[in-house]
Design an enzyme around this catalytic site. Structure first.
Site, short mmCIF file in Angstrom:
data_model
loop_
_atom_site.label_atom_id
_atom_site.label_comp_id
_atom_site.label_asym_id
_atom_site.label_seq_id
_atom_site.Cartn_x
_atom_site.Cartn_y
_atom_site.Cartn_z
N GLU A 1 9.20 -3.34 6.24
CA GLU A 1 10.05 -2.77 5.18
C GLU A 1 11.53 -3.06 5.44
O GLU A 1 12.37 -2.18 5.34
CB GLU A 1 9.82 -1.26 5.08
CG GLU A 1 8.40 -0.97 4.62
CD GLU A 1 8.21 0.51 4.34
OE1 GLU A 1 9.13 1.11 3.79
OE2 GLU A 1 7.14 1.03 4.66
N GLY B 1 0.85 -1.19 0.00
CA GLY B 1 0.00 0.00 0.00
C GLY B 1 0.88 1.23 0.00
O GLY B 1 2.08 1.14 0.23
N HIS B 2 0.27 2.37 -0.25
CA HIS B 2 1.07 3.59 -0.34
C HIS B 2 1.48 4.09 1.02
O HIS B 2 0.97 3.63 2.04
CB HIS B 2 0.28 4.67 -1.08
CG HIS B 2 0.15 4.36 -2.53
ND1 HIS B 2 1.23 4.34 -3.37
CD2 HIS B 2 -0.92 4.03 -3.28
CE1 HIS B 2 0.83 4.01 -4.57
NE2 HIS B 2 -0.48 3.81 -4.55
N ASN B 3 2.41 5.07 1.03
CA ASN B 3 2.82 5.69 2.28
C ASN B 3 1.59 6.25 2.99
O ASN B 3 0.74 6.86 2.36
CB ASN B 3 3.80 6.83 2.02
CG ASN B 3 5.15 6.30 1.59
OD1 ASN B 3 5.54 5.21 2.00
ND2 ASN B 3 5.85 7.07 0.77
N GLY B 4 1.51 6.00 4.29
CA GLY B 4 0.39 6.54 5.06
C GLY B 4 -0.87 5.73 4.92
O GLY B 4 -1.93 6.14 5.38
N SER B 5 -0.78 4.54 4.28
CA SER B 5 -1.99 3.73 4.14
C SER B 5 -2.31 2.96 5.42
O SER B 5 -3.39 2.41 5.56
CB SER B 5 -1.84 2.76 2.98
OG SER B 5 -0.69 1.97 3.17
N GLY B 6 -1.34 2.91 6.34
CA GLY B 6 -1.60 2.26 7.64
C GLY B 6 -0.98 0.89 7.78
O GLY B 6 -1.22 0.21 8.75
N LYS B 7 -0.16 0.50 6.81
CA LYS B 7 0.36 -0.88 6.87
C LYS B 7 1.38 -1.08 7.99
O LYS B 7 1.34 -2.11 8.66
CB LYS B 7 0.94 -1.30 5.51
CG LYS B 7 1.90 -0.33 4.87
CD LYS B 7 2.10 -0.72 3.44
CE LYS B 7 3.27 0.01 2.79
NZ LYS B 7 3.48 1.40 3.15
N SER B 8 2.23 -0.08 8.22
CA SER B 8 3.18 -0.21 9.33
C SER B 8 2.47 -0.19 10.67
O SER B 8 2.84 -0.91 11.60
CB SER B 8 4.21 0.92 9.29
OG SER B 8 5.14 0.68 8.28
#
Lengths: 267, 277
Positions: free
Chosen positions: B164, B38-45
Site C-alpha cells: 500500500e 482485497g478488503h481490510n483484514g483479508s490477509g493481503k499484507s
C-alpha cells in the site's frame, strides 16, 4: 508555554566556514576540552583570555554573535537563579549587607560574576558546536569516539544507530505532539489553565497517545529496517566517512596551548 | 518465462487467532506486475510480509528464484527484494535523504565508494537528487515515498514489494509515485508485487489476485476482473472510472464495447466514435 523554536541550542545553521568544515570528532573533543578548561580558570585574566578565545572561534564560524546572544534568552531565568544564589549565599570577604540567611559579600559578587561568565562561555562554545555540526555528524563522531570501548563489549554500533534514530525522530515526534495537542484541544482539553493537578491531568491526554504512537512507530520502523537487511551485530559499512584533516590536528594543538597560557596568566 | 515467485499451500495464523492465510497458491512470472487486492483484514499484507520473510508461515512453501525460503537464506534472498511500506514516515530510518537511501547498502556492507555512486544513481532515477541533504521533516509524503523507492533501487533488486505504498499520499503524490514506479519497472526490469486499495494502481498491473478471508478467490487480468460486474458488486470492489463512464454512456444508448479500456484507449475510442457519427 515556551516556544520550542526559540531554542537555538541544539539547532544547526548550514554554512561553509572553517568551523563548519572541521571534523566533527575534533569539534566534539574540543568542546569537551573547553568545558574542562573553563573550570580551571579562576581569575579575571584567565576569563578574559577564554572569552577572547571563544570570540575568535565564533568569528571563525562566520555566524553572527547576535545569534548566540539570542540563544541565551530562554536560559535567562536559569542564569538569574544562579547569580542570585551566588550573590546571597556566598560567605567570606567584606560583608555589605545582611538579612536573615541572606548575606551580600564581596566574594559573593565576584563569584556570581565569574559563574555567569563561565556559564555563558560554556553555552556559547557548545552552541557553536551544534550550530556548525549536523546532529547526524555529532552522532557519527560520538560513535567514532566510543569505538575503543567496543573492546569492552560495549555495543558501539547499536548505540550509534539508536542515537541517530532518536535524532531523526525528534522533529517527527514534535510534529505529532503538536497534532495530538491540537486534536485534544478540539475535544475541549485545556493545557494552559488550571492548577498543577488539572494541568497534569490534561497532559495525560497527550502523553498516552504519544507513547502508544511511538510504540507503533518503533514496531513499523523495526520491520522496515529488517526488510532492508539490517541485522544487529553484523559488520556494516558507513555512507558517511569522517575525514580527519591537517587543519583538525592544528586546531587541536592550538587549543591545547590554552592550558599553559592559563597557568602562565595565573602566576 | 521463468517464475520468480512460487507459493504453494501457504498457511499463516497469528497466535490464537483464526487463519489469516488459508492454502494460498500462486506464481509470479519474471518481469510481471501482480496486484493483490482485497478488503481490510483479508490477509493481503500478511501475504506480502511472508514473501519478504518478515513473518514465518506455519506451513507451505515459498520459492524465490527456485530457492526454497528458509531461516538461513532469508537475509540473502532479501537483498534481491525491496519492500516499500505504507507510512512514509515510519520507514525513513536515517536523518537525511542520501543517508536513508544508503541504509540498505550499509547493511549489505557495500564499500563506501560504490555506495556513493549507487545512491547518486538511485536518487536521480526518482528525481530526488536535489534533495539529497534534506531531512525527512522537510519533505512531503510523496517525496518521502520516492526516497523509499530510491532506497530500494539502490539495492538493485529484482523484485519489488509494495505494501500500500501510495495509500497515505495525496492524489498528486500518488500519481507521481505510480508513474515513477512504472518507469523504474521498465528501466530495471523489475518484477512488481503490490498490495493496494487503489483502483488506478490495480489497473496498471498485468494480473490481479483477489484475496478474501485468507483465500484467493480470483486470479485474472485487470480487464477480465473489472468488466465482471457481478464479481465487483459481490465483493463490493470499486469500479474503475472508464467502466463507470461506459455504464453511464450505455444508459444514453451510446454504443460502447464490452472490452476493458484504460483512459487513454477510451479517449481514442471516443474520438473514433465521434468521427463516425
Amino acid at each position: 508555554m515556551m516556544n520550542i523554536n526559540q531554542l537555538i541550542f541544539g539547532r544547526y545553521l548550514p554554512g561553509n566556514s572553517f568551523v563548519h568544515r572541521m571534523d566533527p570528532r575534533a569539534k566534539l573533543l574540543l568542546s569537551f576540552y573547553f568545558v574542562l578548561v573553563v573550570f580551571i580558570a579562576n581569575d579575571w585574566c584567565g576569563y578574559l583570555f577564554l572569552a577572547l578565545v571563544t570570540l575568535f572561534c565564533i568569528k571563525l564560524s562566520r555566524i553572527k554573535i547576535k545569534v548566540f546572544i539570542n540563544g541565551l534568552k530562554p536560559l535567562f531565568v536559569l542564569i538569574l537563579i544562579t547569580i542570585l544564589m551566588q550573590l546571597f549565599f556566598t560567605s567570606g570577604g567584606h560583608i555589605y549587607w545582611q538579612w536573615g540567611i541572606f548575606t551580600l559579600t564581596s566574594n559573593g559578587i565576584i563569584s556570581s560574576v565569574l559563574i555567569t561568565v563561565r556559564f555563558i562561555l560554556i553555552i556559547f562554545m557548545s552552541t557553536l558546536l551544534t550550530l556548525t555540526t549536523t546532529p547526524m555528524a555529532i552522532a557519527d563522531a560520538m560513535t567514532a569516539l566510543l569505538r575503543p570501548l567496543a573492546r569492552f563489549h560495549l555495543p558501539v554500533d547499536e548505540i550509534g544507530l539508536m542515537l541517530s534514530i532518536a535524532l531523526r525522530m525528534v522533529p517527527t515526534l514534535a510534529d505529532e505532539a503538536t497534532q495530538v495537542m491540537a486534536a485534544q484541544r478540539a475535544r475541549g482539553i485545556d493545557f494552559n489553565h488550571g492548577n498543577l493537578f488539572k494541568r497534569g491531568k490534561a497532559l495525560i491526554s497527550l502523553l498516552i497517545p504519544m507513547f502508544v504512537d511511538s510504540f507503533n512507530q518503533a514496531t513499523n520502523l523495526a520491520t522496515a529496517m529488517e526488510a532492508r537487511g539490517y541485522q544487529s551485530g553484523k559488520p556494516r559499512t558507513h555512507y558517511h566517512q569522517l575525514h580527519w584533516q591537517k587543519t583538525d590536528t592544528m586546531a587541536l594543538i592550538v587549543m591545547l596551548l590554552i592550558i599553559p597560557v592559563l597557568v602562565f596568566l595565573r602566576k | 518465462m521463468m517464475s520468480i515467485i512460487k507459493v504453494t499451500h501457504l498457511n499463516y495464523q497469528y497466535e490464537a487467532h483464526k487463519k489469516i492465510l488459508n492454502d494460498i497458491n500462486f506464481t509470479v512470472e519474471t518481469g510481471e506486475w501482480l496486484a493483490i487486492i482485497g478488503h481490510n483484514g483479508s490477509g493481503k499484507s500478511t501475504l506480502l510480509r511472508c514473501l519478504d520473510g518478515l513473518l514465518t508461515p506455519q506451513s507451505g512453501q515459498i520459492l524465490i528464484n527456485d530457492t526454497i525460503m528458509n531461516d538461513e537464506n532469508i537475509w540473502q534472498l532479501r537483498q534481491k527484494m525491496g519492500m516499500i511500506f505504507q507510512n512514509p514516515d515510519e520507514q525513513f530510518v536515517r536523518a537525511t535523504v542520501a543517508d536513508d537511501v544508503a541504509f540498505a547498502l550499509e547493511n549489505a556492507a557495500v564499500p563506501p565508494q560504490l555506495m556513493q555512486q549507487r545512491v547518486h544513481e538511485a536518487l536521480a532515477a526518482v528525481g530526488m537528487l536535489a534533495y539529497a541533504d534534506k531531512a525527512p521533516a522537510q519533505l512531503s509524503g510523496g517525496q518521502k515515498q520516492r526516497v523509499a523507492l530510491a532506497g530500494v533501487i539502490a539495492q538493485q533488486p529484482r523484485l519489488m514489494l509494495l505494501d500500500e505504498a501510495t495509500s497515505m499520499l495525496d492524489p498528486d503524490g500518488r500519481r507521481l509515485v505510480l508513474q515513477i514506479i512504472k518507469q523504474l519497472r521498465q528501466k530495471y526490469h523489475l518484477t512488481l508485487l503490490s498490495v493496494t486499495h487503489d483502483i488506478d494502481e490495480a489497473i496498471m498491473a498485468d494480473r490481479i489476485l483477489i484475496i478474501n478471508d485468507g483465500h484467493i478467490i480470483k486470479n485474472d487480468t485487470p480487464a477480465a476482473i473489472f468488466t465482471d460486474k457481478t464479481l465487483l458488486s459481490q465483493l463490493n470492489l470499486p469500479i474503475p472510472y472508464t467502466e463507470q463512464l461506459k455504464n453511464k454512456l450505455r444508459q444514453y444508448h451510446v454504443p460502447v464495447p464490452q472490452g476493458f479500456y484504460d483512459i487513454k484507449e477510451f479517449v481514442k475510442y471516443l474520438w473514433t466514435l465521434s468521427s463516425k457519427m
